[in-house]
Structure formats: structure tokens, C-alpha cells
Write a protein that holds these residues in place. Structure first.
Motif, short mmCIF file in Angstrom:
data_model
loop_
_atom_site.label_atom_id
_atom_site.label_comp_id
_atom_site.label_asym_id
_atom_site.label_seq_id
_atom_site.Cartn_x
_atom_site.Cartn_y
_atom_site.Cartn_z
N GLN A 71 -40.88 -46.06 -16.92
CA GLN A 71 -41.56 -46.93 -17.88
C GLN A 71 -43.08 -46.81 -17.74
OE1 GLN A 71 -40.09 -49.47 -20.32
NE2 GLN A 71 -42.13 -48.86 -20.97
N ALA A 72 -43.57 -46.75 -16.51
CA ALA A 72 -45.01 -46.64 -16.29
C ALA A 72 -45.56 -45.34 -16.88
CB ALA A 72 -45.31 -46.71 -14.80
N ALA A 73 -44.81 -44.25 -16.78
CA ALA A 73 -45.26 -42.98 -17.35
C ALA A 73 -45.32 -43.06 -18.87
CB ALA A 73 -44.33 -41.86 -16.90
N ALA A 126 -53.73 -39.33 -20.41
CA ALA A 126 -52.88 -40.33 -19.77
C ALA A 126 -52.92 -40.21 -18.25
CB ALA A 126 -51.44 -40.17 -20.26
N ASP A 127 -52.72 -41.34 -17.60
CA ASP A 127 -52.69 -41.39 -16.13
C ASP A 127 -51.30 -40.98 -15.66
OD1 ASP A 127 -53.18 -41.83 -13.48
OD2 ASP A 127 -53.00 -44.02 -13.60
N PRO A 146 -47.74 -32.81 -12.11
CA PRO A 146 -46.52 -32.10 -12.50
C PRO A 146 -45.87 -32.71 -13.74
CG PRO A 146 -46.52 -32.51 -10.15
CD PRO A 146 -47.63 -33.32 -10.73
N VAL A 147 -45.94 -34.03 -13.88
CA VAL A 147 -45.37 -34.69 -15.06
C VAL A 147 -46.14 -34.29 -16.30
CG1 VAL A 147 -44.83 -36.90 -16.14
CG2 VAL A 147 -44.52 -36.62 -13.66
N ARG A 148 -47.47 -34.34 -16.23
CA ARG A 148 -48.29 -33.94 -17.39
C ARG A 148 -48.01 -32.50 -17.77
NH1 ARG A 148 -52.65 -35.06 -15.46
NH2 ARG A 148 -53.13 -37.04 -16.49
N ARG A 149 -47.94 -31.62 -16.80
CA ARG A 149 -47.67 -30.21 -17.06
C ARG A 149 -46.35 -30.02 -17.81
NH1 ARG A 149 -45.99 -27.93 -11.86
NH2 ARG A 149 -44.05 -28.91 -12.57
N ASP A 150 -45.30 -30.70 -17.33
CA ASP A 150 -43.99 -30.54 -17.97
C ASP A 150 -43.94 -31.15 -19.36
OD1 ASP A 150 -43.11 -29.22 -15.74
OD2 ASP A 150 -42.01 -30.93 -14.89
#
Length: 423
Positions: free
Chosen positions: A33-35, A85-86, A90-94
Motif C-alpha cells: 500500500q505504501a508503494a 515517487a519515493d 529495485p521497485v522503481r526499476r521494475d
């Protein structure tokens, strides 16, 4: 422990189904949820609830969108929101990779530049939540990799904002280039978002790999058709190729047989735990051999290179194996003033096998000028006299050598090996 995930998409895939499966497998909903909030602040609230699909338990993910009218976001605008976004790197990349693949597929379908794509599939809040949520869940589970099987695409027609389209829809076909797919089932089984996630984040394999299963997650689709369970399954586990050994093989019919002993010796020097030959009969009745090498995974590359270098083969095959071995130890006995080791295998404190170490027997026979078989018989008798026989207690079971048993040598009382060590 290294953890990988196998994604079962044999019933199709959608973004919400995959995210539901990852959450069911242990990903933390607050983290996900935070992402999503980092990309779409205060716009989408995620929730999960248990449901039943074709009589089986599953988890259904729901995305509640705020009451405000949401715009159709162009890819260039959405990409800016993701980059600002914060998010963990690795999450941003994917996330960028998944949406980039989806935008390129839609651009190809509609004949426009990817930068100018703005349509329901990329801009919708639930699709953004699904993609960001899946990438965040994968990161939260600390998965080292994901693999998936053939994807079921479905059949029939589906109504979209562009009218009635045949299933699989064009964007799914664009995303499926190079992948094994099937038209099994009625209706739209694979959505563009789901297909983008699978083709970007996973590597396709023909079947479930060898893993030690740790968790299973099941994500449900919204429909519950009678003919199949409308779910995506995610199986988490420890890959056996990392933890155990592999067998590397090659069939060879054109190597001078006098070379084989040196090939086997080279394989052992390269790190193989064992190497052996099996006589076979190949096509056209040709006599040949299969060369086998059992090796720890971290020596596989050296062993493969050794086979290529020292034989006439132009390729090898490799597969993971799991070895179950009894614990072993070497206990010294004395023969004519010389030490010969007795190799024992034991279980639950009891000797199961006891055999003289042949290299020691051979060395003693050579030094004394005696036949090997005579020294071997003497070593067996010495082992029996020391109580090293099947069914007897392990020498260490009492904490000290028993009367009549061999005394410790200069290197310690008994040399124990790792349970999987080759002898």
C-alpha cells in the motif's frame, strides 16, 4: 536462504490475481500500500478477502478508487510520477520496465509513439496499483528470481473502449512474442497488464523447477467459471540447483578409449565429486559411452569446460539432483606397523557399513611387495577385531574409543566428513 518463485499461469493471469497471490504467499499489505501511495497519493486503497474459486480457497484483491474523476494518463506523465515517487530502487526499476513494455505494445497496436500512448490500460488507477503492488511485493518477499510456465490466453471476444475485440487482444499478443502460450479456456484469461508483468518480471520454464517449497499463494480472479479454478498460484521455495549438486552428461562415440582414464581424472581435479562412464548403444547401432560428472553447483562451469576441452563432444546436458548420504568417518587401524583407515557409514549411532579405504590398502601392499587381496583381507580382519562391523555402536557414541579399538592418531581421534562428502 535464496528464495525463488514459480508462477502458475495455466489458467491465465491478470495484475490483481498475481498481486493477490503474492500477498497470500506472505507479502505485507502495508508495504505494498505504501508503494502504491507513493505513486498515486490517496487515490487507491487495497484490500484482500478470502474467496472460493471452483471449490478452492483463494485471495481476491480489491482496489477502491477515490471518488474523484481520474484522468487518462499518458505514458510520459505516468513515467514522471514513477520516477519522482519515493520507491526502493529495485521497485522503481521494475515498475518502469513493466509499464515501458506495456506502452510499447499498445503503441505498436495503435500505430503511435510510445511516449504519446494514453489509454485506459496504462492510465487506470487499478492497473497502476496492480503493477506497482506486484513489484513492491516481489521486493518485500526478497525473491531472487521468478519463473513461470506457459500462459493460457483464452478465446472468444471481449468488449473494450475500442469496441469488440477477439481474444487474445492485440496488446497481449504483442507482449507474448517469444513466449509459449495456449488458447485454452473461454473468455479473456490474460490481460495486457498481467501479460506485461509476467513477460517482464519472470523467466519462462516448461515445468515447475526443483525447489524446496516454503509458501504457496493463490490469487483469485473476479469470475468463478464452472470449468476451471480462475486463479494464479505462486509457489515460493529454495531452488535445489543452488543447494545441491548437479549431474553433467554427454554421449560420446568417437573418443579413443585409452583417453577415458585421464578424462575422469581431469574431472575430479576440476571439482567433480564423482565421474563415471556408462556403456550405451547410440543411433545406427554405434557403441558409445555416456560420461557422467556429479558436481557441486559452484563447480559446474569448470566441469563443463573440462568435458568440452578433454573430449570430442560439442555439448553437454545438466540437471539438478538431490543426494541423500549417510554420515561417514574414517577410523584408523594398525596393520604391521602401518595405519589403514576404515571408512564407516553410520546412522543413529550405529555402524551401517565398514570398509577399508582401498587407497591405503593399495599403498601398503605396494610398499610391502604383497598382493593387494592379502592386505585387504588383513584390513577387514583388523576392522572386525576393533569392533568396526555393521550393527556395532559408532566409535564416538560413548565419548571415547572402546577397548580393542584403534587409538587416536596424531591428527585426532576420528576424522568425520560432511554428510554429503564423496569418498
Amino acid at each position: 536462504m535464496t528464495v525463488t518463485a514459480w508462477v502458475d499461469v495455466s489458467a491465465g493471469v491478470a495484475g490483481d490475481m498475481l498481486l493477490g497471490a503474492l500477498l497470500d504467499a506472505g507479502a505485507a499489505l502495508p508495504v505494498v500500500q505504501a508503494a502504491v501511495d507513493a505513486v498515486l497519493p490517496g487515490t487507491a486503497r487495497l484490500s484482500v478477502e478470502p474467496v472460493v474459486r471452483a471449490g478452492l480457497r483463494a485471495v481476491e484483491l480489491s482496489v477502491e478508487v477515490s471518488g474523484e474523476q481520474q484522468p487518462h494518463r499518458r505514458w510520459r506523465d505516468l513515467r514522471g510520477s514513477i520516477e519522482r515517487a519515493d520507491l526502493a530502487a529495485p521497485v522503481r526499476r521494475d515498475v518502469l520496465a513493466v509499464f515501458g513494455a506495456l506502452a510499447r505494445a499498445e503503441a505498436r497496436v495503435h500505430g503511435i509513439a510510445a511516449e504519446d500512448v494514453h489509454f485506459h490500460e496504462v492510465g487506470a488507477v487499478d492497473s497502476v496499483a496492480d503493477v506497482v503492488g506486484v513489484c513492491a511485493a516481489v521486493h518485500d518477499l526478497k525473491l531472487a528470481g521468478l519463473v513461470s510456465g506457459p500462459v493460457a490466453l483464452g478465446s472468444g471476444h471481449v468488449r473494450t473502449q475500442h469496441g469488440l475485440l477477439a481474444v487474445p487482444v492485440p496488446a497481449v499478443l504483442e507482449l507474448a512474442h517469444g513466449w509459449v502460450v495456449a488458447g485454452d479456456g473461454r473468455g479473456e484469461l490474460a490481460t495486457p497488464t498481467g501479460m506485461a508483468l509476467i513477460t517482464t518480471l519472470t523467466r519462462q520454464v516448461p515445468a515447475m523447477p526443483a525447489i524446496r517449497i516454503g509458501a504457496v499463494g493463490i490469487g483469485a480472479g473476479t469470475r468463478d467459471p464452472a470449468e476451471r479454478a480462475n486463479v494464479v498460484r505462486v509457489v515460493l521455495g529454495e531452488p535445489m540447483t543452488d543447494a545441491d549438486e548437479v549431474v553433467i552428461e554427454a554421449n560420446i562415440d568417437d573418443l579413443d578409449p585409452r583417453v577415458w582414464p585421464s578424462v575422469l581424472a581431469e574431472l575430479l581435479r576440476a571439482g567433480a565429486a564423482d565421474a563415471w562412464l556408462t556403456p550405451i548403444l547410440m543411433k545406427k547401432g554405434r557403441p558409445a559411452h555416456t560420461l557422467h560428472a556429479l558436481t557441486p553447483s559452484d563447480h559446474a562451469a569448470e566441469v563443463r569446460e573440462t568435458i568440452i576441452k578433454h573430449t570430442s563432444t560439442i555439448g553437454v546436458r545438466q540437471y539438478p539432483v538431490t543426494k541423500y548420504a549417510l554420515p561417514r568417518a574414517w577410523v584408523p587401524v594398525e596393520i604391521d606397523g602401518t595405519t589403514v583407515r576404515i571408512k564407516i557409514a553410520f546412522q543413529d549411532g550405529v555402524i551401517r557399513q565398514a570398509t577399508p579405504e582401498f587407497r591405503d590398502v593399495e599403498a601398503l601392499a605396494h610398499a610391502a611387495g604383497r598382493p593387494v587381496q592379502d592386505v585387504l583381507r588383513q584390513a577387514v580382519a583388523a576392522a572386525q577385531a576393533s569392533g568396526l562391523t555393521p550393527g556395532s555402536p559408532h566409535p564416538d557414541s560413548s565419548g571415547k574409543p572402546s577397548p580393542g579399538r584403534a587409538t587416536p592418531d596424531s591428527h585426532g581421534a576420528y576424522r568425520h566428513t560432511h554428510e554429503g562428502e564423496h569418498s
